[in-house]
Design a protein around this motif. Sequence first.
Motif, PDB file in Angstrom:
ATOM      1  N   VAL A   1       0.851  -1.186   0.000  1.00 52.52           N
ATOM      2  CA  VAL A   1       0.000   0.000   0.000  1.00 52.52           C
ATOM      3  C   VAL A   1       0.888   1.239   0.000  1.00 52.52           C
ATOM      4  CG1 VAL A   1      -1.709   1.305   1.332  1.00 52.52           C
ATOM      5  CG2 VAL A   1      -1.851  -1.198   1.220  1.00 52.52           C
ATOM      6  N   VAL A   2       0.571   2.192  -0.885  1.00 53.25           N
ATOM      7  CA  VAL A   2       1.333   3.440  -0.903  1.00 53.25           C
ATOM      8  C   VAL A   2       0.592   4.587  -0.236  1.00 53.25           C
ATOM      9  CG1 VAL A   2       3.016   3.217  -2.775  1.00 53.25           C
ATOM     10  CG2 VAL A   2       0.663   3.665  -3.340  1.00 53.25           C
ATOM     11  N   SER A   3      -0.731   4.539  -0.286  1.00 55.60           N
ATOM     12  CA  SER A   3      -1.507   5.584   0.375  1.00 55.60           C
ATOM     13  C   SER A   3      -2.926   5.095   0.575  1.00 55.60           C
ATOM     14  CB  SER A   3      -1.516   6.874  -0.450  1.00 55.60           C
ATOM     15  OG  SER A   3      -2.212   6.695  -1.661  1.00 55.60           O
ATOM     16  N   LEU A   4      -3.630   5.816   1.436  1.00 55.69           N
ATOM     17  CA  LEU A   4      -5.049   5.526   1.569  1.00 55.69           C
ATOM     18  C   LEU A   4      -5.799   6.763   1.994  1.00 55.69           C
ATOM     19  CD1 LEU A   4      -6.001   5.077   4.791  1.00 55.69           C
ATOM     20  CD2 LEU A   4      -4.787   2.982   4.447  1.00 55.69           C
ATOM     21  N   GLU A   5      -7.094   6.665   1.802  1.00 54.21           N
ATOM     22  CA  GLU A   5      -7.983   7.776   2.131  1.00 54.21           C
ATOM     23  C   GLU A   5      -9.249   7.193   2.743  1.00 54.21           C
ATOM     24  OE1 GLU A   5     -10.399  11.311  -0.236  1.00 54.21           O
ATOM     25  OE2 GLU A   5      -8.979  10.063  -1.306  1.00 54.21           O
ATOM     26  N   TYR A   6      -9.727   7.846   3.799  1.00 59.05           N
ATOM     27  CA  TYR A   6     -10.987   7.457   4.416  1.00 59.05           C
ATOM     28  C   TYR A   6     -12.043   8.499   4.059  1.00 59.05           C
ATOM     29  CZ  TYR A   6      -8.745   3.992   7.404  1.00 59.05           C
ATOM     30  OH  TYR A   6      -8.071   2.895   7.878  1.00 59.05           O
ATOM     31  N   GLU A   7     -13.209   8.009   3.681  1.00 59.41           N
ATOM     32  CA  GLU A   7     -14.333   8.885   3.392  1.00 59.41           C
ATOM     33  C   GLU A   7     -15.487   8.479   4.303  1.00 59.41           C
ATOM     34  OE1 GLU A   7     -17.294   9.730  -0.325  1.00 59.41           O
ATOM     35  OE2 GLU A   7     -15.146   9.581  -0.757  1.00 59.41           O
ATOM     36  N   GLY A   8     -16.053   9.441   4.988  1.00 62.13           N
ATOM     37  CA  GLY A   8     -17.117   9.148   5.942  1.00 62.13           C
ATOM     38  C   GLY A   8     -18.476   9.633   5.487  1.00 62.13           C
ATOM     39  N   HIS A   9     -19.483   8.864   5.818  1.00 63.42           N
ATOM     40  CA  HIS A   9     -20.871   9.263   5.595  1.00 63.42           C
ATOM     41  C   HIS A   9     -21.186  10.403   6.560  1.00 63.42           C
ATOM     42  CE1 HIS A   9     -25.275   8.908   5.794  1.00 63.42           C
ATOM     43  NE2 HIS A   9     -25.161   8.443   4.554  1.00 63.42           N
ATOM     44  N   PRO A  10     -22.123  11.280   6.223  1.00 60.37           N
ATOM     45  CA  PRO A  10     -22.466  12.384   7.138  1.00 60.37           C
ATOM     46  C   PRO A  10     -22.911  11.924   8.533  1.00 60.37           C
ATOM     47  CG  PRO A  10     -23.360  12.822   4.965  1.00 60.37           C
ATOM     48  CD  PRO A  10     -22.799  11.417   4.923  1.00 60.37           C
ATOM     49  N   THR A  11     -23.369  10.689   8.663  1.00 58.01           N
ATOM     50  CA  THR A  11     -23.803  10.185   9.979  1.00 58.01           C
ATOM     51  C   THR A  11     -22.668   9.540  10.772  1.00 58.01           C
ATOM     52  OG1 THR A  11     -24.409   8.022   9.069  1.00 58.01           O
ATOM     53  CG2 THR A  11     -26.140   9.730   9.111  1.00 58.01           C
ATOM     54  N   ALA A  12     -21.475   9.509  10.226  1.00 62.22           N
ATOM     55  CA  ALA A  12     -20.371   8.776  10.860  1.00 62.22           C
ATOM     56  C   ALA A  12     -20.119   9.216  12.299  1.00 62.22           C
ATOM     57  CB  ALA A  12     -19.096   8.896  10.034  1.00 62.22           C
ATOM     58  N   GLU A  13     -20.070  10.513  12.553  1.00 61.17           N
ATOM     59  CA  GLU A  13     -19.787  10.961  13.915  1.00 61.17           C
ATOM     60  C   GLU A  13     -20.921  10.585  14.872  1.00 61.17           C
ATOM     61  OE1 GLU A  13     -17.207  14.334  14.943  1.00 61.17           O
ATOM     62  OE2 GLU A  13     -19.076  15.252  15.614  1.00 61.17           O
ATOM     63  N   ALA A  14     -22.159  10.661  14.429  1.00 61.80           N
ATOM     64  CA  ALA A  14     -23.284  10.265  15.279  1.00 61.80           C
ATOM     65  C   ALA A  14     -23.211   8.776  15.617  1.00 61.80           C
ATOM     66  CB  ALA A  14     -24.612  10.598  14.598  1.00 61.80           C
ATOM     67  N   VAL A  15     -22.849   7.961  14.644  1.00 57.72           N
ATOM     68  CA  VAL A  15     -22.707   6.523  14.887  1.00 57.72           C
ATOM     69  C   VAL A  15     -21.558   6.272  15.859  1.00 57.72           C
ATOM     70  CG1 VAL A  15     -22.149   4.293  13.821  1.00 57.72           C
ATOM     71  CG2 VAL A  15     -23.739   5.866  12.680  1.00 57.72           C
ATOM     72  N   LEU A  16     -20.443   6.974  15.672  1.00 58.66           N
ATOM     73  CA  LEU A  16     -19.296   6.815  16.562  1.00 58.66           C
ATOM     74  C   LEU A  16     -19.680   7.165  17.999  1.00 58.66           C
ATOM     75  CD1 LEU A  16     -16.206   6.184  16.533  1.00 58.66           C
ATOM     76  CD2 LEU A  16     -15.875   8.654  16.472  1.00 58.66           C
ATOM     77  N   ARG A  17     -20.402   8.249  18.164  1.00 60.38           N
ATOM     78  CA  ARG A  17     -20.836   8.657  19.511  1.00 60.38           C
ATOM     79  C   ARG A  17     -21.829   7.663  20.109  1.00 60.38           C
ATOM     80  NH1 ARG A  17     -20.611  15.119  20.046  1.00 60.38           N
ATOM     81  NH2 ARG A  17     -18.619  15.350  18.993  1.00 60.38           N
ATOM     82  N   GLU A  18     -22.672   7.090  19.277  1.00 60.09           N
ATOM     83  CA  GLU A  18     -23.617   6.076  19.747  1.00 60.09           C
ATOM     84  C   GLU A  18     -22.865   4.850  20.281  1.00 60.09           C
ATOM     85  OE1 GLU A  18     -26.321   3.157  17.213  1.00 60.09           O
ATOM     86  OE2 GLU A  18     -27.162   5.190  17.296  1.00 60.09           O
ATOM     87  N   VAL A  19     -21.873   4.400  19.535  1.00 57.19           N
ATOM     88  CA  VAL A  19     -21.063   3.259  19.970  1.00 57.19           C
ATOM     89  C   VAL A  19     -20.341   3.599  21.275  1.00 57.19           C
ATOM     90  CG1 VAL A  19     -19.068   1.811  19.404  1.00 57.19           C
ATOM     91  CG2 VAL A  19     -20.801   2.290  17.655  1.00 57.19           C
ATOM     92  N   ALA A  20     -19.744   4.777  21.332  1.00 50.88           N
ATOM     93  CA  ALA A  20     -19.039   5.194  22.548  1.00 50.88           C
ATOM     94  C   ALA A  20     -19.989   5.239  23.739  1.00 50.88           C
ATOM     95  CB  ALA A  20     -18.376   6.548  22.338  1.00 50.88           C
ATOM     96  N   ALA A  21     -21.191   5.738  23.534  1.00 52.04           N
ATOM     97  CA  ALA A  21     -22.177   5.819  24.617  1.00 52.04           C
ATOM     98  C   ALA A  21     -22.592   4.427  25.096  1.00 52.04           C
ATOM     99  CB  ALA A  21     -23.394   6.615  24.162  1.00 52.04           C
ATOM    100  N   GLU A  22     -22.721   3.490  24.169  1.00 51.70           N
ATOM    101  CA  GLU A  22     -23.080   2.120  24.546  1.00 51.70           C
ATOM    102  C   GLU A  22     -21.995   1.497  25.431  1.00 51.70           C
ATOM    103  OE1 GLU A  22     -23.879  -0.008  20.933  1.00 51.70           O
ATOM    104  OE2 GLU A  22     -25.586   1.286  20.453  1.00 51.70           O
ATOM    105  N   VAL A  23     -20.736   1.694  25.048  1.00 50.25           N
ATOM    106  CA  VAL A  23     -19.637   1.152  25.849  1.00 50.25           C
ATOM    107  C   VAL A  23     -19.559   1.889  27.181  1.00 50.25           C
ATOM    108  CG1 VAL A  23     -17.136   0.809  25.961  1.00 50.25           C
ATOM    109  CG2 VAL A  23     -18.369   0.315  23.836  1.00 50.25           C
ATOM    110  N   ALA A  24     -19.744   3.191  27.171  1.00 50.43           N
ATOM    111  CA  ALA A  24     -19.686   3.993  28.398  1.00 50.43           C
ATOM    112  C   ALA A  24     -20.821   3.637  29.360  1.00 50.43           C
ATOM    113  CB  ALA A  24     -19.733   5.476  28.054  1.00 50.43           C
ATOM    114  N   ALA A  25     -21.903   3.061  28.857  1.00 50.52           N
ATOM    115  CA  ALA A  25     -23.031   2.684  29.716  1.00 50.52           C
ATOM    116  C   ALA A  25     -22.744   1.452  30.573  1.00 50.52           C
ATOM    117  CB  ALA A  25     -24.268   2.428  28.856  1.00 50.52           C
ATOM    118  N   ASP A  26     -21.680   0.742  30.256  1.00 54.32           N
ATOM    119  CA  ASP A  26     -21.276  -0.414  31.065  1.00 54.32           C
ATOM    120  C   ASP A  26     -20.905   0.103  32.456  1.00 54.32           C
ATOM    121  OD1 ASP A  26     -19.661  -2.369  32.381  1.00 54.32           O
ATOM    122  OD2 ASP A  26     -19.054  -3.214  30.459  1.00 54.32           O
TER     123      ASP A  26
END
Length: 136
Positions: free
Chosen positions: A43-68
């Motif tokens: 691999v010489v390079s890469l690029e990540y492209e996120g859907h507009p909901t990506a941050e909301a999904v990330l926060r949802e996952v974080a909240a689920e783990v934080a609820a433990d």
Amino acid sequence: MFGTVTDRPLDLAAHEAAVADRRAGAVVSFQGVVRDHDHGRQVVSLEYEGHPTAEAVLREVAAEVAADPDVYAVAVSHRIGPLEIGDAALVAAVSTAHRAAAFAACARLVDEVKARLPIWKRQVFTDGTEEWVNCP
């Protein structure tokens, strides 16, 4: 708890500091780093492209783990845009009272982010070909 999707470089130490808690006997962190190969191809390079909901999904996952009840704090970020070999693409940190719970929570956090986050990875190989991967 915090979660962010950003085009800026990620700072592991900042994530560890964000989960600091006087009750915590364990802080476990993870840093997913861009490597120079994938499935036997260079691999010489890469690029990540996120859907507009990506941050909301990330926060949802974080909240689920934080609820433990064993988890005191969670911090997680994913980078988008062009990245170089060696750059951090995903950074996570979790604090708990004991190490076993911290390892388990951090592993769950990373696994859920990888499974659910709507972020696509475009890899470019040394032969000029490319592929899009990791779309949930």
